[in-house]
Design a protein around this motif. Structure first.
Motif, mmCIF file in Angstrom:
data_model
loop_
_atom_site.group_PDB
_atom_site.id
_atom_site.type_symbol
_atom_site.label_atom_id
_atom_site.label_comp_id
_atom_site.label_asym_id
_atom_site.label_seq_id
_atom_site.Cartn_x
_atom_site.Cartn_y
_atom_site.Cartn_z
ATOM 1 N N PRO A 354 19.818 50.829 48.750
ATOM 2 C CA PRO A 354 21.172 49.919 48.806
ATOM 3 C C PRO A 354 21.645 49.440 50.294
ATOM 4 O O PRO A 354 21.475 50.346 51.120
ATOM 5 C CB PRO A 354 22.181 50.488 48.047
ATOM 6 C CG PRO A 354 21.764 52.060 48.232
ATOM 7 C CD PRO A 354 20.366 52.331 48.280
ATOM 8 N N LEU A 358 27.611 44.379 53.998
ATOM 9 C CA LEU A 358 27.140 42.998 54.395
ATOM 10 C C LEU A 358 28.027 42.368 55.244
ATOM 11 O O LEU A 358 29.435 42.159 54.878
ATOM 12 C CB LEU A 358 26.819 42.567 52.948
ATOM 13 C CG LEU A 358 26.296 41.112 53.054
ATOM 14 C CD1 LEU A 358 24.909 40.929 53.870
ATOM 15 C CD2 LEU A 358 25.997 40.415 51.690
ATOM 16 N N LEU A 431 21.221 44.409 47.268
ATOM 17 C CA LEU A 431 22.627 43.846 47.370
ATOM 18 C C LEU A 431 23.485 44.337 46.375
ATOM 19 O O LEU A 431 24.933 44.324 46.586
ATOM 20 C CB LEU A 431 22.598 42.291 47.501
ATOM 21 C CG LEU A 431 22.246 41.538 48.842
ATOM 22 C CD1 LEU A 431 22.401 40.064 48.613
ATOM 23 C CD2 LEU A 431 23.059 41.985 49.866
ATOM 24 N N MET A 432 23.066 44.776 45.308
ATOM 25 C CA MET A 432 23.916 45.268 44.322
ATOM 26 C C MET A 432 24.545 46.674 44.739
ATOM 27 O O MET A 432 25.459 47.380 44.066
ATOM 28 C CB MET A 432 23.138 45.589 43.062
ATOM 29 C CG MET A 432 22.886 44.412 42.421
ATOM 30 S SD MET A 432 24.146 43.238 42.236
ATOM 31 C CE MET A 432 25.392 43.851 41.058
ATOM 32 N N VAL A 434 26.184 46.998 47.686
ATOM 33 C CA VAL A 434 27.175 46.416 48.532
ATOM 34 C C VAL A 434 28.718 46.892 48.099
ATOM 35 O O VAL A 434 29.175 46.860 47.242
ATOM 36 C CB VAL A 434 27.312 45.004 48.709
ATOM 37 C CG1 VAL A 434 28.446 44.641 49.646
ATOM 38 C CG2 VAL A 434 26.003 44.521 49.727
ATOM 39 N N LYS A 435 29.330 47.842 49.200
ATOM 40 C CA LYS A 435 30.668 48.377 49.145
ATOM 41 C C LYS A 435 31.457 47.603 49.868
ATOM 42 O O LYS A 435 32.794 47.458 49.587
ATOM 43 C CB LYS A 435 30.678 49.828 49.264
ATOM 44 C CG LYS A 435 29.841 50.669 48.492
ATOM 45 C CD LYS A 435 29.992 52.084 48.604
ATOM 46 C CE LYS A 435 29.388 53.023 47.770
ATOM 47 N NZ LYS A 435 29.438 54.545 48.124
ATOM 48 N N LEU A 437 32.053 43.994 51.926
ATOM 49 C CA LEU A 437 31.723 42.516 52.386
ATOM 50 C C LEU A 437 32.663 42.083 53.423
ATOM 51 O O LEU A 437 33.764 42.175 53.442
ATOM 52 C CB LEU A 437 31.527 41.569 51.264
ATOM 53 C CG LEU A 437 31.325 40.100 51.492
ATOM 54 C CD1 LEU A 437 30.015 40.014 51.822
ATOM 55 C CD2 LEU A 437 31.589 39.263 50.292
ATOM 56 N N ILE A 457 26.498 34.141 47.681
ATOM 57 C CA ILE A 457 26.433 35.353 48.332
ATOM 58 C C ILE A 457 27.458 36.488 47.501
ATOM 59 O O ILE A 457 27.242 37.687 47.094
ATOM 60 C CB ILE A 457 26.586 35.484 49.500
ATOM 61 C CG1 ILE A 457 25.586 34.642 50.219
ATOM 62 C CG2 ILE A 457 26.965 36.812 50.315
ATOM 63 C CD1 ILE A 457 25.656 34.236 51.859
ATOM 64 N N VAL A 461 26.878 40.060 45.069
ATOM 65 C CA VAL A 461 27.412 41.363 45.449
ATOM 66 C C VAL A 461 28.242 42.005 44.285
ATOM 67 O O VAL A 461 28.834 40.941 43.643
ATOM 68 C CB VAL A 461 27.877 41.518 46.963
ATOM 69 C CG1 VAL A 461 27.060 41.183 47.888
ATOM 70 C CG2 VAL A 461 29.079 40.607 47.015
ATOM 71 N N ARG A 465 34.218 45.989 45.233
ATOM 72 C CA ARG A 465 33.909 46.074 46.474
ATOM 73 C C ARG A 465 35.082 45.807 47.386
ATOM 74 O O ARG A 465 35.939 45.524 46.757
ATOM 75 C CB ARG A 465 32.876 45.016 47.072
ATOM 76 C CG ARG A 465 33.364 43.539 46.721
ATOM 77 C CD ARG A 465 32.436 42.553 47.508
ATOM 78 N NE ARG A 465 33.282 41.324 47.499
ATOM 79 C CZ ARG A 465 33.275 40.464 46.686
ATOM 80 N NH1 ARG A 465 32.852 40.516 45.357
ATOM 81 N NH2 ARG A 465 34.273 39.351 46.726
ATOM 82 N N THR A 467 36.694 43.722 50.293
ATOM 83 C CA THR A 467 36.148 42.590 51.109
ATOM 84 C C THR A 467 37.030 42.372 52.368
ATOM 85 O O THR A 467 38.310 42.396 52.311
ATOM 86 C CB THR A 467 36.374 41.298 50.245
ATOM 87 O OG1 THR A 467 35.389 41.372 49.161
ATOM 88 C CG2 THR A 467 35.804 40.121 51.005
#
Ligand SMILES: Nc1ncnc2c1ncn2[C@@H]1O[C@H](COP(=O)(O)OP(=O)(O)OP(=O)(O)O)[C@@H](O)[C@H]1O
Length: 746
Positions: A354, A358, A431-432, A434-435, A437, A457, A461, A465, A467
């Motif tokens: 993973p 990102l 990309l799944m 991603v914690k 972004l 994008i 994801v 997450r 962000t």
């Protein structure tokens, strides 16, 4: 003009008056033979650049080929000589061969970017024109102009489709905080879009020597990548964090909860410096990260780091606004790295490991810079990998590299990331994971030019997450749409003091309004004098489009100034090389399009000159932000034509003063004319077309086509052309300029 907010500004840079300079002619003049040095008129007090000598001794002067420095209250402007061209001048000229006619035409046509150019075929936003010319597999996806239409780094990208879409901002549901938030100035010419941005590349040998073996591999990987162009959640409630958080709250007044969102409002006058008193070890940051920070030379946190780190470390979504050059990159990278550290280790044999973090940046230079910063911070975390994927390089090579060195942190430009999502096997699965972004230069990424890619994008994801959105400018439109990326309970951390400007106090800003025909001579005079007064000068000259940038660089090279040029029409390897050279150099002028406007961390830039209309208020601020970084002093000059003066109303809250138009003596004027006559005709023609395209897309200037053509022809004359260059009929049609008197078609 809120001068009262800047008592020091008055002292440092008193408004000029005719009384102070009795011989000064406030009107443009080309007749004075005994001119007051133009730069001295604008900035009568010499700047003290931190860490730089204000004077050099006579031996140094000789070595530098400079005449004796003085305060020079009066000096014939034409008297100075410049011995700096030397062998490097050849490099300037050599760059021309990298451009061909097809590219120029495409540049022009792509400027238009009308809906009629749409194709069902998909093109990467990061594609460079050079990709097309080299004929890699990807090039066959569409026509040349179509391809250019979607490139992210296109400087000459003032398209009607984007402008049209801009109005759709309001179609996003409004955030209930919008009426209660701190003051944000709105753009007045919001129809304009900044086409391109740029950012530093930080690849010095020193950097490499600094990093451990693993890091070194990572760094060289990033460096290699740049030469591979085609054509070229944790809930720790740590005590220290609490203290810090409270510090930050009390120092910047993080105390308003509005609409479920915290709003940081600064208390005026408390933080003029970009550094805080807090240390990184006051945050719950791993010891190995702290070691990396120390090795990077960072002792205390900057204000934005102090304000955001504790909040981000708690797992909150954050929208952060902090002035240019104040350490936002570390502010989002450091807590992101902590998330990786706290995640279960990746099984080396895992087929699709993973991606945990990102980071999206709007340009290749920015992405590379962020990846390099991450590598530096990861020095003592050899098991954590960082990779960068950007346009201008072969997709297949990136695919191979990602397979060979799976990373947990990925830095990417939007278009290329989309390419990987759609074309790289297993990438979407990765990309799944991603914690975190991160959207760096968030306002630009959420702007219409990037929005579709960003939405795709975000859809790729996980919803669960964290962000982080960072920028030096957060216009109201962005505040209204940030919920497309952020959770409702996100915190808006604004480290720009309420009532203070978004630009730095220590950067003195002047605007100069002069007729177009004086722009080139004035630019030359300003540069010549700044160079003469500052042995360690480092100047950025921003131009409106790539083709105008090329022409201006040609001209300044002919005038024997030590110049380089950078814009989207250059291959990525060239951009990287020039950017790197400028970062390390002193005594250099970089003529640039907006690829360098945002984020590029060139140290010790002494002066930023913006020639012509900036695309909007934000772009003015970001361009200016290339100087005065890390608390250093700097100067900025905005050179406008009288009909561009309306732009000043959009930045009237900034401490920008009106400068009197300096005299240009006849000899200097002749010298510039002679130099212009040596600039290649095709480059002047391309500049004319690009200029027309840029201003045609500006609602205020381009509305009256007849007037626009008059102005374009004035620009043509300012380049020494008797007749305006002919423009292909197709191009004129696309611009809506067919049959406008004064235009020549072919
Ligand atoms: N804690 C720190 N102490 C000293 N220097 C720092 C610290 N954090 C970051 N820096 C340095 O400050 C400079 C500016 O940082 P950075 O490029 O992240 O600024 P920025 O706020 O993102 O600017 P821009 O808005 O222009 O993108 C860099 O050279 C970086 O290495």
């Amino acid at each position: 003009m809120p001068i009262k907010l800047f008592p020091n500004l008055r002292l440092l840079n008193p408004p000029l008056s005719a009384t102070r300079f009795p011989s000064m002619n406030l009107k443009p003049s080309v007749n004075s033979s005994r001119a007051i040095p133009a730069f001295r008129r604008i900035f009568p007090f010499k700047l003290k650049y931190l860490g730089l000598p204000t004077r050099v001794n006579s031996q140094q002067q000789q070595q530098l080929g400079l005449r004796k420095l003085s305060t020079r209250p009066f000096r014939p402007a034409a008297s100075s000589e410049f011995g700096r061209r030397g062998s490097r001048a050849g490099e300037i000229r050599g760059s021309k061969s990298l451009i061909d006619d097809e590219a120029e035409l495409s540049d022009w046509v792509s400027d238009l970017r009308t809906d009629s150019f749409h194709s069902n075929k998909r093109f990467s936003k990061d594609d460079d024109v050079s990709d097309f010319r080299k004929g890699s597999g990807r090039e066959n996806r569409g026509s040349y102009s179509m391809k250019r239409r979607r490139k992210s780094d296109s400087d000459d990208s003032y398209d009607s489709s984007r402008r049209g879409n801009r109005n759709s901002v309001n179609s996003f549901s409004r955030n209930n905080i919008s009426n209660n938030t701190p003051r944000f100035s709105r753009r007045s010419n919001s129809e304009l879009e900044a086409g391109n941005v740029g950012r530093k590349t930080r690849f010095s040998n020193d950097d490499e020597n600094d990093v451990g073996e693993e890091r070194r591999r990572g760094m060289s990987g990033i460096r290699d990548l740049l030469s591979e162009e085609v054509s070229d959640n944790d809930d720790d409630d740590d005590d220290d964090d609490s203290v810090l958080r409270n510090n930050a709250r009390s120092s910047i007044g993080l105390d308003k909860e509005i609409g479920g969102m915290s709003v940081a409002i600064s208390s005026p006058g408390k933080h003029d410096s970009f550094m805080s008193e807090s240390r990184f070890d006051q945050c719950s940051i791993s010891p190995l990260s702290l070691k990396g920070i120390k090795d990077a030379g960072y002792e205390k946190m900057t204000i934005v780091q102090e304000a955001t780190l504790p909040v981000i470390l708690k797992g909150k979504d954050v929208l952060a606004k902090a002035k240019t050059g104040t350490g936002k990159t570390v502010a989002f990278l450091l807590p992101s790295i902590e998330v990786v550290i706290k995640s279960p280790p990746v099984d080396r044999d895992q087929k699709r490991p993973p991606i945990l973090v990102l980071v999206i940046c709007p340009t290749r230079e920015l992405a590379t810079q962020a990846a390099t910063e991450a590598s530096t911070l990861l020095k003592y975390h050899p098991s954590i990998g960082v990779q960068v994927v950007i346009g201008g390089t072969r997709l297949a090579l990136e695919q191979k590299r990602m397979q060979a060195n799976p990373c947990q942190i990925l830095v990417a430009t939007p278009g290329r990331l989309r390419d990987h999502v759609e074309n790289t096997a297993g990438f979407a699965t990765r990309l799944m994971g991603v914690k975190v972004l991160v959207l760096d230069e968030a306002d630009h990424l959420l702007d219409m030019g990037f929005r579709k890619d960003i939405e795709k994008i975000i859809a790729a994801v996980p919803k669960q997450r964290q962000t982080l959105l960072f920028s030096a400018t957060v216009p109201e439109e962005v505040r209204q749409i940030c919920h497309i990326a952020l959770k409702r309970d996100h915190e808006f951390i604004n480290t720009v003091e309420e009532g203070s400007e978004e630009t730095h106090e220590q950067v003195r800003q002047m605007h100069l309004v002069a007729p177009l025909d004086l722009h080139f001579p004035l630019l030359y005079v300003l540069l010549r004098e700044h160079v003469a007064d500052n042995p360690e000068y480092k100047v950025l000259v921003f131009c409106t489009t790539a083709m105008v940038t090329r022409m201006v660089a040609d001209l300044l090279g002919e005038l024997k100034l030590n110049v380089r040029e950078i814009h989207s029409r250059k291959p990525q390897s060239y951009r990287t090389r020039v950017s790197d050279e400028f970062r390390k150099s002193k005594g250099l002028i970089l003529v640039t399009s907006d690829v360098s406007a945002r984020g590029v961390d060139y140290p010790d830039v002494t002066l930023v000159i913006q020639v012509g209309l900036p695309s909007d208020r934000e772009q003015y601020i970001h361009r200016l932000g290339r100087t005065g970084r890390k608390g250093k002093e700097g100067q900025g000059i905005l050179l406008l034509a009288p009909w561009e003066e309306f732009f000043l109303s959009t930045i009237k809250d900034l401490p920008i003063l009106k400068a009197p138009v300096p005299s240009v003596d006849p000899d200097t004027k002749k010298k510039v004319e002679r130099a212009l006559s040596h600039v290649e005709m095709k480059n002047k023609e391309a500049a004319y077309q690009a200029w027309l395209g840029y201003y045609n897309s500006n609602k205020k200037v381009g509305r009256d086509k007849y007037k626009l053509v008059e102005l374009a022809n004035e620009y043509s004359r300012s380049m020494g052309l008797d007749n305006p260059p002919a423009i292909p009929k197709l191009v004129l049609g696309k611009m809506g300029l067919r049959n406008i008197p004064g235009l020549r078609s072919k």
